[in-house]
Design a protein around this motif. Structure first.
Motif, PDB file in Angstrom:
ATOM      1  N   GLN A   1      27.927  53.443  49.145  1.00 57.41           N
ATOM      2  CA  GLN A   1      27.950  52.215  48.858  1.00 57.41           C
ATOM      3  C   GLN A   1      26.745  51.898  47.669  1.00 57.41           C
ATOM      4  OE1 GLN A   1      30.020  49.762  50.449  1.00 57.41           O
ATOM      5  NE2 GLN A   1      29.091  48.366  48.954  1.00 57.41           N
TER       6      GLN A   1
ATOM      7  N   LYS B   1      34.407  49.242  52.117  1.00 54.41           N
ATOM      8  CA  LYS B   1      35.701  48.644  52.502  1.00 54.41           C
ATOM      9  C   LYS B   1      36.823  49.742  53.009  1.00 54.41           C
ATOM     10  CE  LYS B   1      35.758  44.801  49.641  1.00 54.41           C
ATOM     11  NZ  LYS B   1      34.617  44.672  48.730  1.00 54.41           N
ATOM     12  N   LYS B   2      37.274  49.472  54.032  1.00 53.59           N
ATOM     13  CA  LYS B   2      38.311  50.525  54.759  1.00 53.59           C
ATOM     14  C   LYS B   2      39.247  50.973  53.951  1.00 53.59           C
ATOM     15  CE  LYS B   2      37.473  49.279  59.224  1.00 53.59           C
ATOM     16  NZ  LYS B   2      37.033  50.543  60.385  1.00 53.59           N
ATOM     17  N   ARG B   3      39.561  50.303  52.999  1.00 51.33           N
ATOM     18  CA  ARG B   3      40.855  50.685  51.866  1.00 51.33           C
ATOM     19  C   ARG B   3      40.198  51.820  50.931  1.00 51.33           C
ATOM     20  NH1 ARG B   3      40.445  45.204  49.972  1.00 51.33           N
ATOM     21  NH2 ARG B   3      39.192  44.977  48.015  1.00 51.33           N
ATOM     22  N   TYR B   4      39.099  51.981  51.136  1.00 45.48           N
ATOM     23  CA  TYR B   4      38.140  52.982  50.074  1.00 45.48           C
ATOM     24  C   TYR B   4      37.991  54.290  51.021  1.00 45.48           C
ATOM     25  CZ  TYR B   4      37.256  48.970  47.035  1.00 45.48           C
ATOM     26  OH  TYR B   4      37.691  48.005  45.959  1.00 45.48           O
TER      27      TYR B   4
END
Length: 119
Positions: free
Chosen positions: A74, A7-10
């Motif tokens: 991941q 996820k981009k927020r990570y």
């Protein structure tokens, strides 16, 4: 093989956040990768930043290395300390490595600095 997107927020994208980790964090390296990390106790999930310089190869090679690193993170998601910002810089030998070799090198760095739990 199913590709799972981190996820981009990570992800760490902002240059000021990269610089903060470089200046205030700790570093460790092996022949293939350099690891910078900083503890962030207020965070619920770890964040990663990836850097693959132009000296390593063309865009295809650089993107492949970044894809391998994101996939490795991941797969290791449940084992990595959530309260850390991590930046990985790829070195020249990574361009000859396959996914399993990149993942093994990443696990080596993370376990040396106790950023990963051995479950």
């Amino acid at each position: 093989m199913k590709v799972i997107v981190l996820k981009k927020r990570y992800r760490i994208k902002d240059n000021t956040e990269f610089q903060h980790v470089f200046k205030n964090g700790k570093s460790f390296a092996n022949r293939q990768l350099v690891l910078y990390y900083i503890e962030r106790p207020d965070q619920q999930h770890f964040r990663i930043g990836l850097s693959v310089g132009k000296k390593i190869g063309n865009a295809v090679i650089r993107n492949r290395i970044k894809r391998y690193l994101r996939q490795a993170f991941q797969e290791l998601e449940g084992k990595i300390k959530p309260s850390s910002d991590i930046i990985i810089i790829a070195r020249n030998p990574t361009k000859q490595m396959n996914f399993h070799q990149v993942k093994k090198s990443l696990i080596h760095l993370l376990s040396k600095k106790q950023l990963i739990t051995k479950k």
